[in-house]
Design an enzyme around this catalytic site. Structure first.
Site, mmCIF file in Angstrom:
data_model
loop_
_atom_site.group_PDB
_atom_site.id
_atom_site.type_symbol
_atom_site.label_atom_id
_atom_site.label_comp_id
_atom_site.label_asym_id
_atom_site.label_seq_id
_atom_site.Cartn_x
_atom_site.Cartn_y
_atom_site.Cartn_z
ATOM 1 N N CYS A 34 49.928 45.437 42.324
ATOM 2 C CA CYS A 34 49.928 46.149 41.329
ATOM 3 C C CYS A 34 50.325 47.693 41.580
ATOM 4 O O CYS A 34 51.312 48.010 42.497
ATOM 5 C CB CYS A 34 48.887 46.103 40.393
ATOM 6 N N ALA A 35 50.114 48.514 40.721
ATOM 7 C CA ALA A 35 50.617 49.941 41.182
ATOM 8 C C ALA A 35 49.885 50.393 42.438
ATOM 9 O O ALA A 35 50.424 51.335 42.851
ATOM 10 C CB ALA A 35 50.000 50.852 39.749
#
Length: 622
Positions: free
Chosen positions: A28-29
């Site tokens: 993810c980020a």
């Protein structure tokens, strides 16, 4: 000094217990997300000490390693190279999660994987059979016409050749050659065999090894010259064996001979095992299952049926309901039950009760959004497709779900008392009128199930006033409160709302400030603004996170919600791209707070200073 992405990835890989211990890899980020087979094989201490890894924790079957914004994607790319894994898709993640489930759940899931793709064929055939039968009854003399004979043939094809369809689907699920699977399915209903539905009239026996060794009435090598029409479990077991054998042969037979030896050996060995052992053993066990199902449904003057009517939607939630297809197929093939599917009225009562509860919500709710979901979902449930009603409405509110269970129990009880049964499976609700044996009594069943659920929900369920429609509020101006002070410059809170300490953020990594000094903001609207003048360093593809660098040299990450990466961008919108210059108060992102809440996640916005060593002393507002 810049992080060596390849070195970081290699060191992470070395701690994970080998390739067989990592099912999938995604990111993810900020985090590398790994689906691990056995967490005990992972050297967690060594993983935490890898340069570039800012923290490690396990959540919901995933091992998550914090790498950091703008860095994790580079480490992920290198990780794929060193591990030999491929980028994970949504299906990969689901498969990995399923692989870690207990054996009983995996077995039930396998049944669902086999049956779900063939349900359209089963449903189409079941509906067509109902239509043809209805026409034959409604139009005197139609049953004697060529049209009737043709339509009847077309309608029952899927049921007459069910083992073939099941075999093809099972071969796909188990990773074998679907055409070899088709051959096995055809072999099990070959015209040289006595039709399985005529078994009571007697059948031949081939004694492949003579009558030397026997166990009771069974002789070693005995093959009953009997087809498996209407059977499911023996077919699935046979194809599972076939696929295992085929894979083994592919791995051990020289490539130059593989095309000839593998298919030939696979078919002949599987056929012998199927007709000598798998078929007789599992068809007998299947008969016991059907007998048990019959007992359960009819026990205690319908008490068993009522219990299943109540429990049925729970099995839908657990993903176990596809196992009933096996029982229903066997009921239709068994003369002991009059070739009637006596399970269908139970499922129909349970489904129609969820329709009644969901419809009551749709009518009573004061939320236009909830009504827009509930009304069409209830109509879907009335047609036998209950997942939208259960997952989208009833289960979330709980009381309607429970009231649906009560209605399902009452309807199933009535159905048992009235002796209802169907001539097909895969069809419930309103379409069930085409296959049910007693339409008038079936109407009563639906009225009881749906009516009780509707009445209980409409009377006893009360909506939270916070969910009512409210007048649209004017968009608030960009916030001006400073959330974090540094020696290089201030960071204004990026969203309107209440600033809370990092310890209040419902995520262990964010709460521990693993990536840097952090605060949380409980938002009052869904707009994210630039907290200073600067440059966009990164926007995550799902628009749930953005990284910025101020003109003064302060680097921050703004992360909307916890685990919202799983929403795959739904409810989020971005207005900037990497490299854009932004000014304080400029809108960067928007997010739908209701969508995040409905997805089951926290909408707390996390603000993190990710280069704390470069900005000097830091003071946080909370």
């Amino acid at each position: 000094m810049a992080l060596d992405y390849a070195k970081c990835a290699a060191e992470i890989w070395a701690t994970l217990g080998g390739k067989d211990n990592v099912a999938t890899a995604a990111h993810c980020a900020t985090r590398l997300r790994l689906a691990i087979v056995d967490i005990d094989k992972v050297d967690l201490k060594a993983l935490e000490n890898v340069e570039g890894v800012q923290g490690v924790f396990s959540s919901n079957g995933q091992l998550q390693a914090i790498i950091g914004t703008g860095t994790v994607n580079h480490v992920y790319d290198e990780f794929l190279k060193v591990s030999g894994l491929t980028a994970a898709t949504k299906d990969d993640v689901k498969a990995a999660a399923a692989a870690s489930q207990p054996l009983p759940k995996r077995m039930v899931k396998t049944l669902g994987d086999v049956f779900v793709p063939i349900l359209p064929a089963i449903v189409a055939s079941g509906l067509m059979m109902g239509i043809v039968e209805a026409l034959g009854k409604a139009i005197p003399g139609f049953a004697a016409t060529p049209w009737y004979q043709f339509l009847d043939m077309a309608a029952n094809t899927a049921f007459a050749y069910l083992p073939v369809i099941v075999a093809v689907s099972a071969a796909r699920v188990f990773g074998g050659n679907i055409f070899l699977g088709a051959v096995m399915g055809l072999m099990m209903i070959h015209s040289n065999l006595t039709n399985g539905w005529n078994a009571a009239n007697g059948y031949k026996v081939w004694y492949m090894l003579g009558k030397g060794i026997h166990f009771g009435n069974y002789y070693l090598g005995q093959i009953n010259v009997l087809g498996y029409q209407g059977h499911v479990i023996p077919v699935i077991i046979a194809i599972w064996v076939m696929c295992k054998l085929e894979k083994w042969l592919h791995d051990h037979v020289p490539a130059v001979l593989d095309l000839f030896i593998t298919p030939l050996t696979t078919v002949i060995l599987t056929a012998l095992l199927t007709f000598m052992a798998i078929g007789p053993i599992f068809s007998t066990l299947e008969t016991y299952v059907l007998t048990g199902a019959k007992w359960l449904i009819t026990v205690g003057y319908g008490v068993g049926a009522a219990a299943m009517g109540a429990i049925y939607p729970v099995t839908v939630v657990m993903g176990l309901h596809h196992m009933y297809n096996v029982i229903e197929a066997g009921l239709l093939a068994s003369k002991d039950f009059g070739n009637l599917n006596i399970w269908m009225p139970i499922a129909s009562a349970a489904n129609f009760a969820q329709f009644g509860a969901c419809l009551a919500v749709g009518i009573k709710t004061k939320s236009s959004k909830r009504r827009a979901i509930a009304v069409p979902s209830s109509l879907s449930a009335a047609l036998g497709i209950t997942e939208p009603a259960i997952f989208g409405v009833n289960l979330r509110l709980m009381k309607p779900f429970v009231f649906g269970m009560i209605g399902g129990a009452a309807g199933a009880l009535v159905g048992e008392w009235m002796g209802l049964g169907a001539t097909a499976y895969g069809v419930t609700g309103i379409p069930g009128f085409l296959t049910i044996n007693k339409p008038v009594q079936y109407c009563i069943l639906l009225a009881v199930a749906g009516g009780i659920a509707f009445a209980l929900t409409f009377t006893l369920w009360h909506e939270d006033p916070d969910d009512w429609d409210k007048p649209a509020a004017e968009e608030l101006p960009a916030p001006t409160t400073v959330a974090i002070k540094t020696e290089k410059g201030d960071v204004v809170q990026p969203v309107n709302g209440t600033i809370v300490p990092a310890s209040k953020i419902p995520d262990p990594m964010f709460a521990a400030e693993t990536m840097g000094p952090s605060v949380g903001i409980e938002p009052t609207d869904g707009n994210v603004y630039a907290p200073f003048d600067g440059t966009v360093q990164m926007v995550f593809p799902t628009n749930h996170a953005v990284g910025l660098l101020s003109d003064d040299g302060v680097e921050v990450l703004i992360h909307v919600g916890v685990d919202t990466v799983n929403m795959e961008g739904e409810g989020f919108a971005g207005f900037v791209t990497q490299g854009d210059k932004v000014t304080k108060g400029q809108k960067l992102l928007t997010f739908d707070r209701s969508a995040i809440k409905d997805a089951g996640y926290s909408d707390t916005v996390v603000l993190i200073v990710t280069n704390k060593d470069a900005v000097g002393k830091i003071d946080k507002a909370a």
